[in-house]
Write an enzyme that holds these catalytic residues in place. Structure first.
Site, mmCIF file in Angstrom:
data_model
loop_
_atom_site.group_PDB
_atom_site.id
_atom_site.type_symbol
_atom_site.label_atom_id
_atom_site.label_comp_id
_atom_site.label_asym_id
_atom_site.label_seq_id
_atom_site.Cartn_x
_atom_site.Cartn_y
_atom_site.Cartn_z
ATOM 1 N N ASP A 99 0.821 -1.221 0.000
ATOM 2 C CA ASP A 99 0.000 0.000 0.000
ATOM 3 C C ASP A 99 0.848 1.262 0.000
ATOM 4 O O ASP A 99 2.016 1.256 0.406
ATOM 5 C CB ASP A 99 -0.906 0.028 1.245
ATOM 6 N N HIS A 252 3.809 -2.399 3.105
ATOM 7 C CA HIS A 252 3.828 -1.028 2.579
ATOM 8 C C HIS A 252 5.136 -0.781 1.824
ATOM 9 O O HIS A 252 6.206 -1.215 2.271
ATOM 10 C CB HIS A 252 3.694 0.000 3.707
#
Length: 716
Positions: A99, A252
């Site tokens: 993400d 991430h």
């Protein structure tokens, strides 16, 4: 048809709105483009429309059980919108998802590890990061990974309206199209986790976007890598809780230090492969076609245009910030010089023996006049009240309104009238210089009035044989209107305080046409007045400086002039002034490399005049552009406080300038409005003048309409 009927038809006919003049359109378009670039850069850096609110969990009363108890992938498209379908990742299958990217720093490291292990993953990207790093998007797609949307500015979508939701997705799709020529139907909400955590705040977002064709992907495992818990903790948290169960894992690749994520990724892949897991994208894991699809035609080129423009904005902003710093340095440097040098000049001006023995010889006053019938009588009456011996030569430059007839009818014994064919102000002044009987020549405009002591105060510095010219103190006579009050502030602060500073530096660049005096010897040395520029007063002043003569400012030599009374007239006058001043600076550019007095002015005076008179005002709109950006998109409170501080400095400096000029400060009540309206108008005038100069345009002489309302004042 009767006259009454024709008039009625005319009144009823809808009026066409006139197009704005080109002189407004070009400068305003330039400023609008700069503001748009800054806003685009703000979008790319997630400063514009940033919303840091995060919703707290509420009851789950409207969320279907099959979603709360199902898998991480929720399909609420089309007919499934009211009865969504939930999908689990198949056993022995792992989907790695990343993400908040792509990141220029961390995404390449993650891609290297995935390529080394022949693993494909899902990247849920934000539109702002995509616009900043389009190369990374292209690399992700080229290496076979799947793209998902993670909104544009990363807000909690539970707080956003439907219009904002649509904008967030559309902008991200636009960025994807421009970066890699693709769109995606896969979506993950910011700040989301498990499907079982959906509630009455977040579930409507899933339904709304599902109705618009998006599949929402949540997670099975959150590694909390963004908390930097350590490599071992990240690996441990990512491992399936149930051996053999399929997993959609959250990691991430942007949003902070991702070194631990990079270090843990290779270890995690090797451990899962050793346990018999295969890696796939979400679409591959579910046996569906890829969510990332190519786009063509208008969508593709609109996206490319958006990316190109955003990249231009990202790379332009540092330049604009540097120019803004230049503006700040020049403005505060000018303020500092004024505060230091203006008091010194004021103290010097109080000395009665400053120039030597008083000058008492008669002087010639030249009054060039072109269509000045409303003002010429007031001008000559003020000279008639002079307490100094003068001869007055009125040079009528082909007036068509009877100006010369009025001069003849007044029959003042000290006035000579010369009629000539219209040839411009410079030509008229040269005729007057040739006819002057005395060695000192005072020049004034035909719409200006002198106080009785003006000529006496103006010529006293000529007791010093090194002084070739003297600038007087021009005052706005019609200052009771708002436009007049603004110009009054500008004259006192922007002109007269500047002249005090320039006087102390020995580089006064302009003797105003309304009130100035020259040695005839200095005028002869430079060949008289020139019509090479539209600012003949600036041109002649610089020429005299280049000849080595000193020029000083006589603050008590006051002249009262009629300032433009309308925006149109003000625009015409300032356009001519600024354009003519640029012409004069360009004309005398060779002084920079010259020797002697011209070189001293060229290497010291001319650069200062260019920096303070052209560069600083030309770049000053950046202050207002960043002000608008700060108020609309950034920290409005801090921005307004900073601007208030700037206005306070301006107010203090203006009050000080008024005090030095012995002016009543009550006109300063319009200063805030002047800074908001009048200053911007002057910026646009200067921008237009610069555009005209760079495009090689020519500007004709613009005669202002006068009213004659400025009469000879009582001795101040």
């Amino acid at each position: 048809m009767s006259r009454h009927q024709r008039r009625r038809q005319t009144l009823l006919r809808p009026r066409r709105l006139a197009a704005p003049p080109l002189r407004f359109v070009m400068p305003l378009s330039l400023l609008a483009c700069l503001l748009a670039l800054i806003v685009l850069r703000g979008l790319a850096t997630n400063e514009v429309f940033h919303d840091s609110r995060v919703a707290e969990s509420v009851d789950q009363t409207t969320v279907p059980d099959q979603v709360l108890k199902g898998g991480p992938v929720v399909d609420a498209r089309g007919e499934k919108n009211d009865d969504p379908v939930s999908y689990r990742i198949p056993d022995r299958t792992v989907v790695l998802s990343f993400d908040d990217g792509p990141s220029e720093e961390w995404t390449p490291e993650i891609l290297k590890i995935l390529a080394a292990h022949n693993v494909r993953a899902d990247f849920f990207v934000t539109g702002s990061m995509t616009a900043r790093n389009p190369d990374m998007i292209r690399k992700i797609v080229a290496e076979g990974h799947e793209i998902g949307l993670h909104s544009f500015t990363h807000p909690d979508l539970a707080f956003q309206s439907h219009a904002r939701l649509s904008w967030e997705m559309a902008q991200t799709q636009l960025a994807l199209a421009g970066a890699a020529g693709v769109h995606s139907t896969l979506f993950r909400p910011p700040y989301s986790s498990y499907a079982g955590a959906l509630d009455d705040w977040s579930y409507p977002v899933v339904k709304y976007l599902g109705a618009r064709g998006y599949i929402t992907a949540f997670i099975d495992h959150d590694t909390d890598d963004w908390k930097l818990p350590g490599v071992d903790a990240i690996v441990k948290e990512a491992m399936p809780a149930t051996p053999g169960a399929g997993e959609l894992i959250l990691l991430h690749d942007a949003g902070g230090d991702r070194s631990q994520t990079v270090a843990a990724l290779g270890i995690l892949i090797e451990k899962l492969q050793a346990d018999g897991y295969r890696f796939a994208t979400i679409s591959e894991a579910l046996g569906a076609t890829s969510a990332t699809t190519p786009v063509h035609g208008f969508q593709l080129w609109a996206g490319k245009g958006y990316i190109w423009t955003t990249q231009l904005a990202v790379h332009t902003l540092p330049v604009l910030i540097a120019l803004l710093a230049v503006v700040g340095f020049l403005n505060f440097g000018r303020f500092a010089l004024m505060l230091v040098l203006a008091p010194v000049h004021a103290r010097r001006a109080k000395r009665t023996d400053l120039w030597g023995e008083p000058v008492t010889e008669p002087v010639t006053v030249l009054v060039p006049a072109y269509n000045e019938r409303e003002c010429i009588a007031n001008t000559l009456n003020s000279l008639a009240a002079s307490d100094y011996p003068i001869e007055v030569i009125v040079i009528d430059d082909g007036s068509s309104d009877g100006t010369a007839d009025i001069v003849e009818e007044m029959a003042l014994p000290f006035v000579r009238l010369i009629r000539k064919v219209n040839g411009g102000k410079s030509s008229a002044l040269n005729v007057g210089i040739a006819a002057a009987s005395h060695d000192i020549v005072v020049m004034m405009d035909g719409d200006t009035v002198f106080e009785p002591s003006t000529v006496r105060e103006l010529v006293q510095p000529f007791a010093d044989p090194g002084i070739g010219a003297v600038s007087g103190n021009a005052k706005v006579g019609n200052r009771d209107s708002l436009i007049g009050a603004w110009q009054h502030i500008e004259y006192v602060l922007g002109h007269n305080l500047d002249r005090r500073m320039y006087d102390m530096l020995g580089i006064i660049p302009t003797i105003p046409g309304a009130v100035g005096a020259f040695r005839k010897e200095a005028l002869d040395a430079v060949g008289g007045m020139s019509d090479d520029t539209l600012a003949e007063d600036t041109d002649i002043t610089m020429a005299v400086l280049c000849e080595g003569w000193r020029i000083v400012y006589a603050e008590r030599a006051r002249a009262w002039t009629e300032a433009p009374a309308s925006i149109q007239q003000l625009w015409s006058q300032r356009y001519r002034w600024s354009y003519g001043s640029m012409q004069a600076m360009w004309k005398h550019r060779r002084a920079v490399t010259a020797r002697g007095p011209a070189g001293r002015f060229g290497r010291f005076g001319l650069p200062i005049v260019v920096l303070f008179g052209v560069v600083a005002p030309l770049l000053a709109p950046l202050v207002d552009i960043f002000l608008m950006y700060g108020v609309l998109f950034a920290d409005a409170g801090l921005t307004l406080v900073s601007f208030g501080g700037f206005l306070s400095i301006q107010a203090v400096l203006s009050w000080y300038a008024f005090r030095l000029d012995r002016e009543k400060p009550w006109h300063l009540i319009s200063l805030p409005l002047q800074q908001v309206v009048y200053r911007q108008l002057m910026y646009i005038v200067l921008l237009q003048s610069t555009i005209t100069a760079f495009t090689g345009g020519r500007l004709r002489w613009q005669k202002l309409r006068r009213t004659g309302e400025v009469a000879a004042p009582v001795e101040a």
